[in-house]
Design a protein around this motif. Sequence first.
Motif, PDB file in Angstrom:
ATOM      1  N   LEU A  10       0.820  -1.201   0.000  1.00 15.95           N
ATOM      2  CA  LEU A  10       0.000   0.000   0.000  1.00 15.95           C
ATOM      3  C   LEU A  10       0.863   1.263   0.000  1.00 15.95           C
ATOM      4  O   LEU A  10       0.385   2.344   0.290  1.00 15.95           O
ATOM      5  CB  LEU A  10      -0.920   0.002   1.220  1.00 15.95           C
ATOM      6  CG  LEU A  10      -1.837  -1.214   1.356  1.00 15.95           C
ATOM      7  CD1 LEU A  10      -2.603  -1.149   2.658  1.00 15.95           C
ATOM      8  CD2 LEU A  10      -2.780  -1.316   0.188  1.00 15.95           C
ATOM      9  N   ARG A  11       2.162   1.078  -0.291  1.00 10.54           N
ATOM     10  CA  ARG A  11       3.103   2.194  -0.395  1.00 10.54           C
ATOM     11  C   ARG A  11       3.309   2.898   0.941  1.00 10.54           C
ATOM     12  O   ARG A  11       3.512   4.113   0.988  1.00 10.54           O
ATOM     13  CB  ARG A  11       2.640   3.202  -1.463  1.00 10.54           C
ATOM     14  CG  ARG A  11       2.434   2.580  -2.829  1.00 10.54           C
ATOM     15  CD  ARG A  11       1.867   3.602  -3.794  1.00 10.54           C
ATOM     16  NE  ARG A  11       1.410   2.963  -5.026  1.00 10.54           N
ATOM     17  CZ  ARG A  11       0.738   3.599  -5.980  1.00 10.54           C
ATOM     18  NH1 ARG A  11       0.422   4.873  -5.832  1.00 10.54           N
ATOM     19  NH2 ARG A  11       0.358   2.972  -7.066  1.00 10.54           N
ATOM     20  N   VAL A  12       3.214   2.147   2.019  1.00 11.67           N
ATOM     21  CA  VAL A  12       3.505   2.704   3.340  1.00 11.67           C
ATOM     22  C   VAL A  12       4.995   2.527   3.603  1.00 11.67           C
ATOM     23  O   VAL A  12       5.503   1.403   3.541  1.00 11.67           O
ATOM     24  CB  VAL A  12       2.693   1.994   4.442  1.00 11.67           C
ATOM     25  CG1 VAL A  12       2.997   2.617   5.798  1.00 11.67           C
ATOM     26  CG2 VAL A  12       1.212   2.066   4.134  1.00 11.67           C
ATOM     27  N   PRO A  13       5.734   3.600   3.888  1.00 11.42           N
ATOM     28  CA  PRO A  13       7.180   3.486   4.102  1.00 11.42           C
ATOM     29  C   PRO A  13       7.506   2.581   5.289  1.00 11.42           C
ATOM     30  O   PRO A  13       6.752   2.513   6.268  1.00 11.42           O
ATOM     31  CB  PRO A  13       7.607   4.933   4.380  1.00 11.42           C
ATOM     32  CG  PRO A  13       6.519   5.782   3.818  1.00 11.42           C
ATOM     33  CD  PRO A  13       5.258   4.988   3.969  1.00 11.42           C
ATOM     34  N   GLN A  14       8.666   1.912   5.209  1.00 16.06           N
ATOM     35  CA  GLN A  14       9.062   0.993   6.266  1.00 16.06           C
ATOM     36  C   GLN A  14       9.205   1.700   7.609  1.00 16.06           C
ATOM     37  O   GLN A  14       8.828   1.152   8.650  1.00 16.06           O
ATOM     38  CB  GLN A  14      10.370   0.305   5.896  1.00 16.06           C
ATOM     39  CG  GLN A  14      10.783  -0.792   6.883  1.00 16.06           C
ATOM     40  CD  GLN A  14       9.766  -1.912   6.953  1.00 16.06           C
ATOM     41  OE1 GLN A  14       9.333  -2.427   5.937  1.00 16.06           O
ATOM     42  NE2 GLN A  14       9.368  -2.294   8.170  1.00 16.06           N
ATOM     43  N   ALA A  15       9.736   2.924   7.594  1.00 17.56           N
ATOM     44  CA  ALA A  15       9.897   3.652   8.865  1.00 17.56           C
ATOM     45  C   ALA A  15       8.557   3.872   9.532  1.00 17.56           C
ATOM     46  O   ALA A  15       8.437   3.784  10.765  1.00 17.56           O
ATOM     47  CB  ALA A  15      10.596   4.989   8.611  1.00 17.56           C
ATOM     48  N   ARG A  16       7.528   4.132   8.731  1.00 19.18           N
ATOM     49  CA  ARG A  16       6.204   4.349   9.308  1.00 19.18           C
ATOM     50  C   ARG A  16       5.632   3.032   9.821  1.00 19.18           C
ATOM     51  O   ARG A  16       5.000   2.986  10.879  1.00 19.18           O
ATOM     52  CB  ARG A  16       5.278   4.970   8.269  1.00 19.18           C
ATOM     53  CG  ARG A  16       3.899   5.265   8.809  1.00 19.18           C
ATOM     54  CD  ARG A  16       3.265   6.413   8.083  1.00 19.18           C
ATOM     55  NE  ARG A  16       4.065   7.611   8.187  1.00 19.18           N
ATOM     56  CZ  ARG A  16       3.712   8.778   7.675  1.00 19.18           C
ATOM     57  NH1 ARG A  16       2.574   8.908   7.045  1.00 19.18           N
ATOM     58  NH2 ARG A  16       4.484   9.833   7.796  1.00 19.18           N
ATOM     59  N   LEU A  17       5.840   1.960   9.086  1.00 21.07           N
ATOM     60  CA  LEU A  17       5.380   0.652   9.554  1.00 21.07           C
ATOM     61  C   LEU A  17       6.035   0.290  10.880  1.00 21.07           C
ATOM     62  O   LEU A  17       5.388  -0.244  11.784  1.00 21.07           O
ATOM     63  CB  LEU A  17       5.683  -0.420   8.505  1.00 21.07           C
ATOM     64  CG  LEU A  17       4.886  -0.346   7.202  1.00 21.07           C
ATOM     65  CD1 LEU A  17       5.427  -1.368   6.200  1.00 21.07           C
ATOM     66  CD2 LEU A  17       3.401  -0.596   7.452  1.00 21.07           C
ATOM     67  N   ASP A  18       7.323   0.581  11.000  1.00 22.38           N
ATOM     68  CA  ASP A  18       8.031   0.287  12.247  1.00 22.38           C
ATOM     69  C   ASP A  18       7.445   1.093  13.406  1.00 22.38           C
ATOM     70  O   ASP A  18       7.272   0.569  14.512  1.00 22.38           O
ATOM     71  CB  ASP A  18       9.519   0.607  12.098  1.00 22.38           C
ATOM     72  CG  ASP A  18      10.235  -0.368  11.175  1.00 22.38           C
ATOM     73  OD1 ASP A  18       9.691  -1.474  10.932  1.00 22.38           O
ATOM     74  OD2 ASP A  18      11.325  -0.022  10.687  1.00 22.38           O
ATOM     75  N   ALA A  19       7.135   2.360  13.157  1.00 24.04           N
ATOM     76  CA  ALA A  19       6.564   3.198  14.214  1.00 24.04           C
ATOM     77  C   ALA A  19       5.178   2.710  14.618  1.00 24.04           C
ATOM     78  O   ALA A  19       4.829   2.677  15.807  1.00 24.04           O
ATOM     79  CB  ALA A  19       6.496   4.651  13.744  1.00 24.04           C
TER      80      ALA A  19
END
Length: 414
Positions: free
Chosen positions: A159-168
């Motif tokens: 869904l084009r969610v950046p990895q840094a955001r997924l980690d947060a």
Amino acid sequence: MRERGRTRRLLGLGTRTGGAVLKMRLGGQSDWRALGEALFEGLSELKGPAMKLAQIMAQWDDLLPPELVEELARLQRQAEPMPWTEIRRTLDAQYDDLDGVFASVEPRPFASASMGQVHRAVTREGDTVVLKVQYPGLDQVLEDDLVQLRRLMRLGRWLRVPQARLDALFEELAASLRGELDYRAEAKALVRYRARYAHLASLVIPEPLPALCGPRVLAMRYVPGTPLRELETSDDATRQRIATTLADWLTEELFTFGELHADPHAGNFAADDQGRLVIYDLGAVIPVPPERLAAMLRLLEATLAADPMAMDSAMRALGGRQGEGAPLALYQEAAAAVAPLFAPGPRDFGDVRVHRRLRELSPRVWAAMDRLQPPAETLLLSRTLNGHYWNLVRLGARLDMAARARPLMARALA
């Protein structure tokens, strides 16, 4: 062996869910009813954090397909209980002499949830109490499930969610779930909330019994009530009284004390025989920093002003925007959908036209995920407020949101 079986089932359910979401993201059609049934059957048996996350998903009524939400909502009221023999082991570990402390403990729970279940009991002194008992081995199950959850969240990159955001997002969810494991913390929250809201005669919070509480058993005085979901068909006066109390309490929580009850599924609320709101569960209470609340209110202010540029600025301040090309048309449609709830005078939360417009926006939101992202710092807060909103919808609340919101915005943004 049991752990490997659990992992395989979680991965299977996660892959199936991710495939359905990806298919929707690409414009296809998924069988949401079948997916919901599979998730209900699998997670009802697995329980624990996986089931908790599904209950959280069920509160996203405005984003998920209604067929999926309907099936996931069953986890809040129809989950299969854990066998008494396993629950008894936790009770025996807490009370060296269970039969010496209690004259009786009902083997069948009257409530079964994701992290534990509730049994009615009578003490040797004749007091009726409830025992919230954590499922055995849940601390290890939580850590194992979190490992799998981190893996499954990689599907968010579809869904084009950046990895840094997924980690947060993962860290916020993990911290919230770990915080629910210590029932002594919940007992302290019950004491704090009972003292804090003693002036609200229309609100009831059960009294914890510290001498009978432990890290995995929470003992409270028994407060009977009609669950919120069953109030949908009750008389209008009762529903409006409960809705008003719920709104007043949430407002005071946020704007006076900077905290929020973060587990808003309907099973945690009820009405007693005097028409008072009963809050049964305080296992998840989150702090709400004033600056975060102010940032969300700036977004609301811009939305009510139907100002798409101000909405984009507020979204960026929240960390909910990235990339180029503000979705101004989507902002305008969102503002038009929300506006009826904040028109002057009492507004009907049961107005299906409002919900229909919000649901119609969902595909547009998914399509704009390369620019609109859930702000990691406000994920839990946003999800919680959304869950409380849908409780007001279920009650058919009629509230003057304009009169409530304007002074709060002025105060928080001053």
